[in-house]
Write a protein that holds these residues in place. Structure first.
Motif, mmCIF file in Angstrom:
data_model
loop_
_atom_site.group_PDB
_atom_site.id
_atom_site.type_symbol
_atom_site.label_atom_id
_atom_site.label_comp_id
_atom_site.label_asym_id
_atom_site.label_seq_id
_atom_site.Cartn_x
_atom_site.Cartn_y
_atom_site.Cartn_z
ATOM 1 N N LYS A 334 46.980 42.736 35.022
ATOM 2 C CA LYS A 334 48.096 42.064 35.698
ATOM 3 C C LYS A 334 47.836 40.567 35.881
ATOM 4 O O LYS A 334 48.765 39.766 35.864
ATOM 5 C CB LYS A 334 48.336 42.705 37.080
ATOM 6 N N THR A 335 46.548 40.209 36.039
ATOM 7 C CA THR A 335 46.238 38.809 36.314
ATOM 8 C C THR A 335 46.765 37.890 35.208
ATOM 9 O O THR A 335 47.380 36.859 35.484
ATOM 10 C CB THR A 335 44.708 38.621 36.432
ATOM 11 N N HIS A 365 39.887 35.701 42.300
ATOM 12 C CA HIS A 365 41.007 35.243 41.476
ATOM 13 C C HIS A 365 40.870 33.770 41.144
ATOM 14 O O HIS A 365 41.122 33.339 40.029
ATOM 15 C CB HIS A 365 42.332 35.443 42.229
ATOM 16 N N ASP A 445 49.789 39.427 45.048
ATOM 17 C CA ASP A 445 48.977 40.474 44.428
ATOM 18 C C ASP A 445 48.771 41.593 45.434
ATOM 19 O O ASP A 445 48.641 41.355 46.627
ATOM 20 C CB ASP A 445 47.624 39.896 44.006
ATOM 21 N N GLU A 446 48.714 42.817 44.944
ATOM 22 C CA GLU A 446 48.494 43.993 45.794
ATOM 23 C C GLU A 446 49.475 43.975 46.947
ATOM 24 O O GLU A 446 49.105 43.935 48.106
ATOM 25 C CB GLU A 446 47.057 44.009 46.319
HETATM 26 MG MG MG Z 1 44.249 42.584 39.989
#
Ligand code: MG
Ligand code: ADP
Length: 750
Positions: A334-335, A365, A445-446
């Motif tokens: 996903k990054t 990240h 994210d998340e």
């Molecule tokens: Mg991730």
């Protein structure tokens, strides 16, 4: 019976006078939650006893589960060990009699008075020559006739006599007259649904099982349609209100469908990729950062990644603000997708934000993304540069609560001046004083770790300063079944990364059930560490508090370090440690200065150490499927074979057994999510966003996927471009009645 009524109109009719209850009974009804005729009609039977199918007591085979119907002959109770009360009932029918024992259900002696007719479902056991049943399911039939007897939920709380509810509902149905149907006939017929009036009559008194099935289908459809109408209307409304940024996406949107209208159908719960894009928004080669980025990646993107990048590009190029959910299993990459989206914004002269739930993740990240973006330059004169020489390095920065003092000041100044292109951070991004020059994209994210409020806060912060709304991409690695996604996130567009990058060796998962097997687990761990690999040991989950959790983790750490893990370099990580200490431990583990990390679930999300190949989860049955799946995702991130061990020696109920078995069987997050939904039911799955769906009384997200999909189709067709449903007065007023006040506002946010 010429009266007609509107279902939601019945919400304002109290049961008292309408169905002739005495003041005392009326109070009992109201106290039990039946405040209106609507509540009564929507109190559905929990089960039906089919009288044609029961067994005589004497015919029933011992050792099998059977339904028997009989009359209570006697009831008595006694205490064992002074505390536990046992209720003993003798049930008889024309063929014989049965001893029934209830443990810890003292109230049964009040419920099962001699002379009462009831149905018992349970296992017949032979005790000498006597037949007996222990803790069977009990349904009171009373003096009802008919072949199929509806059984309403009963508990101690409802002080209703067996027939009282049946009579109340029958009277309600009579009083209600014809219950009008708000669903236009054409839709109803094409879906093969019965009308609403019949549905309510048949659900409470089916003549046969098919009646029940038809009634249930219609009522489930209605529940799901109401939710979908609200979600679709909220989505269309949102899209019509706000103006989005038309980002330059270069040639990358050649996949996916063009969003032609504000109704935003494209891509929503579809992954089809019909062509038809108008390419090229006049970017110079140098300006096409995203393409350069993709070209310099050390790997080639999976086709799922490219497809999702295409879907995002379509959204970002359009003038409607993006609200897209990206679901991708752990490790699906996903990054890279998020970074590509950020580059769309940056090459269009905007800034991007990536918000992570923890400092550990944000830092990780930041490091990873800085590496990925190294060497890329932006056209400096697009917006800010005044001079001829038009390139400068792309600038990524990090904002967490650890960034303080002058460092923070200068970062905030750069953010508001536009000198930082991409900022990675935590909740700190939401704090006072964080302002952007031109915010074009927010990536979360998340997302399950963030509240809806926090997301919209970030968006609103920038809205004060700019007219156009930034695009929003939320990402989650917690796969949820499609039906749940459609319900929970039904006002978002939806993309799925359903393919893992190639070259991964599937993780081997074993369940260690006894000491011998646990020895093997640690033997494997030792071999892997000897080979230069690393391992995680996740401590048993203690629910009470963070503090107790930390203490228990510390104890586990000390014990293991002195025994099974003696001689290895072992670290401890839990949520109560000071942030700096946590970071130190993570850093040490990342640099391979620790062999084993004993940890609580703080490592659950996103931690990326490819050299770790063993995951040991202690007392695994205490964890949910999703959690185990997340934890397991911490290994198998490199090319080497990885192992996940579920240590659980306890006696498990079928749910626990099923959860662990599912995790052993599969590493496919979407399969696991479906299993989880089956095992747990929807209630637990849905969480905070679930106001609407927790109202599901008859529909099931696990079972009614087909009905849900047609409800969504119908909702889309009915809403069209008009979120206020002006053409469908009946439906509109029904929704108003359903989502009064708070709920409606809630749905129109986010
Ligand atoms: Mg991730
Ligand atoms: P997640 O979806 O869990 O956030 P990441 O973005 O962290 O996944 O990616 C997991 C790992 O896979 C990273 O090490 C990343 O570099 C790598 N990766 C991502 N996409 C690909 C690809 N197409 N081919 C090979 N490796 C990839």
């Amino acid at each position: 019976m010429n009266r007609r009524s509107n279902l939601f109109g019945l919400k304002s009719v109290p049961p008292a006078s309408a169905i002739g209850l005495s003041p005392a009974r009326s109070k009992a009804f109201v106290d039990s939650g039946f405040e209106s005729l609507y509540d009564l009609l929507n109190f559905f039977p929990r089960r039906y006893v089919d009288r044609r199918n029961h067994m005589g007591i004497w015919e029933a085979q011992p050792g099998t589960d059977v339904l028997v119907i009989g009359t209570v002959r006697s009831v008595s109770s006694r205490f064992v060990k002074g505390r536990r009360e046992i209720v003993q009932v003798v049930l008889g029918d024309e063929t014989g009699s049965l001893d029934v024992t209830f443990f810890n259900q003292a109230w049964r002696k009040r419920q099962l008075q001699p002379g009462i007719e009831c149905a018992l479902f349970g296992r017949i056991e032979l005790f000498g020559r006597k037949r007996q049943m222990v803790n069977p399911l009990v349904d009171l039939i009373g003096d009802r006739t008919g072949r199929i007897v509806p059984i309403y939920p009963q508990s101690e709380k409802y002080h209703f006599k067996p027939n009282e509810m049946v009579k109340a509902i029958a009277t309600t149905l009579k009083e209600a007259g014809w219950i009008a149907d708000p669903l236009p006939d054409a839709f109803r017929r094409s879906l093969g649904l019965i009308d609403r009036d019949s549905a309510y009559r048949l659900i409470h008194a089916p003549g046969d099982p098919e009646d029940y099935a038809r009634a249930r289908e219609r009522l489930a459809f209605d529940e799901l349609l109401r939710i979908q109408l609200q979600l679709v209307a909220a989505k269309v409304h949102k899209e019509q209100q706000a103006r989005g940024i038309r980002h330059s996406v270069g040639s990358l949107a050649s996949r996916g469908r063009v969003r032609t209208s504000s109704s935003g159908r494209a891509g929503e719960f579809r992954t089809d990729t019909e062509g038809g894009f108008q390419p090229g928004l006049g970017l110079s080669d140098a300006g096409d950062l995203a393409s350069r980025f993709l070209a310099q990646l050390p790997y080639s993107p999976t086709s799922a990644q490219l497809r999702v990048v295409g879907e995002i590009a379509m959204d970002m190029a359009s003038g409607v603000p993006m609200h897209r959910l990206l679901q991708g299993d752990v490790g699906s990459g996903k990054t890279m997708v998020a970074v590509t989206a950020a580059l769309f914004a940056i090459q269009s002269g905007y800034q991007a934000v990536l918000m992570a739930p923890t400092e550990v993740l944000a830092e990780q990240h930041y490091l990873g993304i800085s590496r990925l973006l190294a060497g890329l330059e932006v056209d400096a004169d697009q917006e800010w540069g005044l001079f001829g020489d038009s390139r400068r390095p792309l600038k990524v920065d990090l904002l967490t609560n650890k960034v303080t003092g002058t460092r923070r000041k200068s970062l905030l100044a750069e953010l508001s001046a536009g000198g930082v292109d991409l900022v990675v951070g935590t909740h700190a991004l939401l704090s006072e004083g964080v302002e952007f020059a031109r915010l074009g994209l927010v990536v979360v994210d998340e997302q399950h770790r963030f509240g809806v409020e926090q997301r919209s806060l970030l968006r609103e912060r920038s809205r004060e300063r700019q007219e156009l709304e930034p695009d929003v991409l939320v990402m989650t690695a917690t796969p949820i079944p499609r039906t749940a996604a459609m319900t929970i996130f039904g006002d978002l567009d939806y993309s799925v990364l359903d393919e893992l990058p190639p070259g991964r060796t599937p993780i081997r998962t074993r369940w260690a059930r006894n000491e011998e097997e646990i020895d093997k687990v640690y033997a494997r761990l030792e071999r892997e560490v000897a080979a230069g690999r690393q391992a995680y040991v996740v401590c048993p989950l203690v629910e009470e508090s963070e503090k107790i959790q930390a203490a228990s983790a510390t104890a586990t750490y000390e014990e293991l370090a002195a025994t099974r893990l003696a001689g290895m370099r072992v670290g401890l990580l839990h949520g109560q440690m000071p942030t700096s200490e946590k970071a130190q431990v993570m850093e040490a583990f990342r640099h391979d200065d620790l062999d084993v990390l004993v940890s609580t679930t703080v490592i659950e999300v996103g931690v990326d150490v490819p050299n770790a190949t063993v995951m040991v989860i202690l007392d695994a049955a205490r964890f949910g499927i999703a959690q185990i799946h997340q934890l397991r995702g911490r290994v198998g991130r490199g090319a080497a074979q990885s192992y996940c061990y579920l240590v659980e020696t306890g006696e498990l109920d079928s749910g626990g057994e099923g959860r662990l078995q599912a995790c052993v069987e599969s590493t496919d997050g979407f399969y696991l999510a479906e299993r989880d939904l089956e095992l747990r039911g929807e209630g637990t799955l849905l969480g905070a966003r679930q106001k609407g769906a927790s109202d599901l009384r008859i529909a099931s997200l696990a079972k009614d996927r087909r009905i849900l999909e047609s409800a969504r189709e119908v909702a889309r067709a009915l809403v069209g471009d008009d979120p206020f449903l002006s053409a469908f007065e009946d439906l509109r007023s029904e929704l108003d009645g359903f989502a009064a006040g708070e709920d409606a506002e809630y749905l129109f946010r986010s």
